[in-house]
Scaffold this active site. Structure first.
Site, PDB file in Angstrom:
ATOM      1  N   GLU A 108       4.166  13.125  -4.860  1.00  0.00           N
ATOM      2  CA  GLU A 108       3.446  13.096  -3.586  1.00  0.00           C
ATOM      3  C   GLU A 108       4.163  14.040  -2.615  1.00  0.00           C
ATOM      4  O   GLU A 108       5.327  13.819  -2.280  1.00  0.00           O
ATOM      5  CB  GLU A 108       3.457  11.665  -3.034  1.00  0.00           C
ATOM      6  CG  GLU A 108       2.603  11.515  -1.807  1.00  0.00           C
ATOM      7  CD  GLU A 108       2.529  10.077  -1.306  1.00  0.00           C
ATOM      8  OE1 GLU A 108       3.579   9.407  -1.259  1.00  0.00           O
ATOM      9  OE2 GLU A 108       1.424   9.630  -0.952  1.00  0.00           O
ATOM     10  N   GLU A 121       0.884  -1.174   0.000  1.00  0.00           N
ATOM     11  CA  GLU A 121       0.000   0.000   0.000  1.00  0.00           C
ATOM     12  C   GLU A 121       0.916   1.215   0.000  1.00  0.00           C
ATOM     13  O   GLU A 121       1.546   1.528   1.006  1.00  0.00           O
ATOM     14  CB  GLU A 121      -0.902  -0.052   1.233  1.00  0.00           C
ATOM     15  CG  GLU A 121      -2.166   0.746   1.061  1.00  0.00           C
ATOM     16  CD  GLU A 121      -2.003   2.159   1.563  1.00  0.00           C
ATOM     17  OE1 GLU A 121      -1.543   3.006   0.764  1.00  0.00           O
ATOM     18  OE2 GLU A 121      -2.319   2.419   2.720  1.00  0.00           O
TER      19      GLU A 121
HETATM   20  P1  NDP Z   1       9.261   4.742   4.086  1.00  0.00           P
HETATM   21  O1  NDP Z   1       8.661   3.989   2.977  1.00  0.00           O
HETATM   22  O2  NDP Z   1      10.747   4.834   4.164  1.00  0.00           O
HETATM   23  O3  NDP Z   1       8.763   4.167   5.504  1.00  0.00           O
HETATM   24  C1  NDP Z   1       7.714   3.265   5.704  1.00  0.00           C
HETATM   25  C2  NDP Z   1       8.148   2.133   6.621  1.00  0.00           C
HETATM   26  O4  NDP Z   1       9.127   1.320   5.957  1.00  0.00           O
HETATM   27  C3  NDP Z   1       8.810   2.598   7.894  1.00  0.00           C
HETATM   28  O5  NDP Z   1       8.522   1.689   8.940  1.00  0.00           O
HETATM   29  C4  NDP Z   1      10.283   2.523   7.530  1.00  0.00           C
HETATM   30  O6  NDP Z   1      11.134   2.470   8.633  1.00  0.00           O
HETATM   31  C5  NDP Z   1      10.327   1.251   6.730  1.00  0.00           C
HETATM   32  N1  NDP Z   1      11.445   1.115   5.799  1.00  0.00           N
HETATM   33  C6  NDP Z   1      12.302   2.069   5.353  1.00  0.00           C
HETATM   34  N2  NDP Z   1      13.188   1.531   4.489  1.00  0.00           N
HETATM   35  C7  NDP Z   1      12.886   0.210   4.384  1.00  0.00           C
HETATM   36  C8  NDP Z   1      13.423  -0.879   3.645  1.00  0.00           C
HETATM   37  N3  NDP Z   1      14.445  -0.702   2.803  1.00  0.00           N
HETATM   38  N4  NDP Z   1      12.854  -2.095   3.768  1.00  0.00           N
HETATM   39  C9  NDP Z   1      11.799  -2.291   4.589  1.00  0.00           C
HETATM   40  N5  NDP Z   1      11.261  -1.295   5.329  1.00  0.00           N
HETATM   41  C10 NDP Z   1      11.775  -0.057   5.220  1.00  0.00           C
HETATM   42  O7  NDP Z   1       8.639   6.197   4.079  1.00  0.00           O
HETATM   43  P2  NDP Z   1       9.297   7.535   4.671  1.00  0.00           P
HETATM   44  O8  NDP Z   1       8.998   7.564   6.106  1.00  0.00           O
HETATM   45  O9  NDP Z   1      10.719   7.657   4.275  1.00  0.00           O
HETATM   46  O10 NDP Z   1       8.456   8.633   3.897  1.00  0.00           O
HETATM   47  C11 NDP Z   1       8.863   9.030   2.609  1.00  0.00           C
HETATM   48  C12 NDP Z   1       7.671   9.309   1.731  1.00  0.00           C
HETATM   49  O11 NDP Z   1       6.911   8.123   1.572  1.00  0.00           O
HETATM   50  C13 NDP Z   1       6.676  10.309   2.290  1.00  0.00           C
HETATM   51  O12 NDP Z   1       7.052  11.611   2.017  1.00  0.00           O
HETATM   52  C14 NDP Z   1       5.433   9.916   1.547  1.00  0.00           C
HETATM   53  O13 NDP Z   1       5.464  10.485   0.275  1.00  0.00           O
HETATM   54  C15 NDP Z   1       5.539   8.408   1.428  1.00  0.00           C
HETATM   55  N6  NDP Z   1       4.808   7.700   2.490  1.00  0.00           N
HETATM   56  C16 NDP Z   1       3.645   7.092   2.155  1.00  0.00           C
HETATM   57  C17 NDP Z   1       2.898   6.488   3.131  1.00  0.00           C
HETATM   58  C18 NDP Z   1       1.610   5.836   2.830  1.00  0.00           C
HETATM   59  O14 NDP Z   1       0.747   5.801   3.693  1.00  0.00           O
HETATM   60  N7  NDP Z   1       1.445   5.258   1.672  1.00  0.00           N
HETATM   61  C19 NDP Z   1       3.303   6.486   4.533  1.00  0.00           C
HETATM   62  C20 NDP Z   1       4.580   7.082   4.771  1.00  0.00           C
HETATM   63  C21 NDP Z   1       5.272   7.681   3.767  1.00  0.00           C
HETATM   64  P3  NDP Z   1      11.623   3.834   9.329  1.00  0.00           P
HETATM   65  O15 NDP Z   1      10.543   4.863   9.185  1.00  0.00           O
HETATM   66  O16 NDP Z   1      11.798   3.446  10.712  1.00  0.00           O
HETATM   67  O17 NDP Z   1      12.863   4.238   8.608  1.00  0.00           O
END
Ligand code: NDP
Length: 493
Positions: A402, A271
């Protein structure tokens, strides 16, 4: 424009409503100084030895130290989940599984104020939202899936549903408790066990949830919470003993996970991001639509994957809609997330604020016109004012990427066909909104919009019984509803 609208347009925008603050007390939350990992029903020290602070984004102050799991810690958690799966959870009577889920739902309701305050402290969202949306919906998800736990063969007639095993779940920071509920409830209802990794900026409600698991007497190892950053997430989804991966977050990380999982036989649900069109036709009830625009983009500071971040307005009503929107924006209160008057709280992290600031600067450079109502931002913490861009071309970054912040881009259209073309002109396909008086037009539009969810004359409305998920770069698989059970099941012939 009607005479009334012309008068409203000329009348001064209310500069500031003075409200006495109505701050929710944080006394109900008892924070530990340090949190370790929740594995096998107990808090265990991380073998990595690493801890990092989690900050309050409204004040930049540390709230607590939280363990950062390493690869070895992830392995121990997966092993605990495997043992719990093999030694009971997959074999207990489905009605027993339902009992635990009902208990969790009831306890979440009972402790919802505590959870809501903690969610706002750790994540920056206004208490009105965590209290009235996140927590009630999280409890509702557990109630909903508790109801399915002993009725799986009715959910999938003529098929024999079986649990998959261990589910690895990685969730983001924008709806920490709600995303946990979206993931954990269907996984358990289907008979799986779970290892969940919350985002490193918002781990605290997931850690408080461990207390709920104990209170509900959920058997040890059925749900394990490993805190940490992206490294822990990457280890978890790659672990060979995981049967199912469910991820919510950025498209970039989603693609990385898809590559890592390819060929392993693990089931995958992604998602990811969105760039939704909120489409206003000239026969829409305009005041209601303006509330829908506000809710669509400023809910949770716009940090919502399905945020209505591209407003498509029919050309003939562009002026009154913009006038009403700007007046309404001027009444939004930005500030302390724990104040019950607050509409727009803190941006979740400094990194996210920098990203929003950078994209807004790009919008101005590319030639869009910016409007921000006069508003005082708190001196400390990470805040961004409600923002709207007009004069936006479809090719601008603010119309394509986004932003994940309280920033709206406005475009116009003349015909329904043009609205569809512009709405679908995005790599994403998560959600859309349609505002019109005509039911037939709603159906015509919904059939043509490439979006997993289409709201009609409303926006950002969620229900556990309704599936949610995307097309294209917004991911695949559905969460919620009967559809949300399927990714956690295999079907015996
Ligand atoms: P991420 O995709 O990095 O984070 C989402 C989750 O994945 C967090 O728990 C994160 O850990 C974890 N994660 C990060 N890198 C990896 C990896 N290589 N493998 C597995 N898990 C991983 O989103 P960001 O927080 O960096 O946000 C960046 C952008 O993503 C936002 O600006 C937005 O545009 C989008 N976003 C979209 C969301 C949605 O609901 N669809 C939610 C959040 C962000 P940790 O945060 O601890 O690093």
């Amino acid at each position: 424009m009607t005479d009334l609208e012309k008068r409203q347009d000329r009348s001064p925008v209310p500069s500031a409503f003075e409200y006495a603050s109505a701050t929710e007390s944080r006394d109900i939350v008892r924070l530990e100084e340090r949190y370790s990992l929740f594995v096998g029903g107990e808090f265990v020290e991380p073998r990595s030895g690493e801890f990092q602070p989690t900050l309050n984004p409204a004040t930049e102050e540390p709230l607590a130290e939280v363990a950062f799991a390493g690869e070895e810690d992830v392995g121990v958690a997966v092993q605990a989940a495997r043992e719990a799966f093999e030694n009971g959870w997959s074999a207990i009577r489905p009605a027993e599984r339902a009992k635990y889920l009902f208990r969790i739902a009831r306890i979440l309701q009972e402790r919802s104020r505590e959870f809501a305050v903690l969610e706002s402290l750790d994540g920056g969202k206004p208490i009105r939202e965590s209290r009235d949306v996140d927590l009630p919906l999280a409890a509702a998800h557990f109630f909903y899936y508790a109801g399915w736990a002993d009725k799986l063969e009715y959910a999938f007639p003529n098929r024999v549903p079986r649990p998959l095993g261990v589910a690895a779940q990685v969730i983001p920071w924008n709806f920490p408790m709600l995303m946990l509920a979206w993931k954990v409830a269907p996984a358990l209802a289907a008979g799986n066990t779970v290892v969940l990794k919350p985002a490193h900026t918002t781990p605290l409600t997931a850690l408080l949830f461990c207390d709920v698991l104990r209170q509900a007497e959920v058997p040890p190892g059925v749900v394990n919470i490993v805190t940490g950053d992206g490294r822990a997430g990457a280890s978890l989804v790659r672990h060979p003993d995981v049967d199912k991966v469910a991820f919510t977050g950025s498209t970039e990380v989603g693609k990385d996970i898809q590559r890592a999982v390819a060929g392993t036989g693990k089931k995958l649900t992604l998602e990811l991001g969105g760039k939704a069109a909120n489409i206003i036709f000239d026969d829409a009830p305009l005041d209601q639509a303006v509330e829908g625009i506000i809710n669509g983009i400023y809910f949770n500071q716009g940090q919502v994957c399905c945020a209505g971040s591209r407003l498509l307005v029919q050309e003939s009503i562009y002026e009154p809609v913009l006038a009403k929107l700007k007046r309404r924006m001027a009444t939004l209160r930005v500030g302390d997330p724990l104040d019950k008057n607050t509409d727009i709280g803190a941006i979740n992290s400094k990194e996210q604020l920098d990203k929003i600031t950078e994209l807004v600067a790009a919008g101005e450079e590319e030639g869009a016109e910016i409007f921000q109502p006069p508003c005082r931002l708190p001196e400390r913490g990470w805040f961004f004012p409600p923002t709207v861009f007009t004069n936006v071309a479809q090719s601008y970054r603010i119309a394509q990427e986004e932003i994940f912040g309280p920033v709206l881009s406005v475009l116009t259209f003349r015909t329904p066909a043009e609205a569809i073309e512009k709405a679908n002109n995005t790599p994403y396909g998560l959600s859309a909104g349609v505002w019109t008086d005509k039911g037939s037009r709603i159906l015509w539009m919904a059939e043509r919009l490439r979006a997993g969810v289409v709201w009609a004359n409303t926006y950002n409305r969620f229900d556990p019984g309704s599936p949610f998920g995307g097309y294209k770069e917004s991911g695949f698989g559905r969460e919620g509803g009967r559809h949300g059970l399927e990714p956690y099941l295999r079907f015996d012939p």
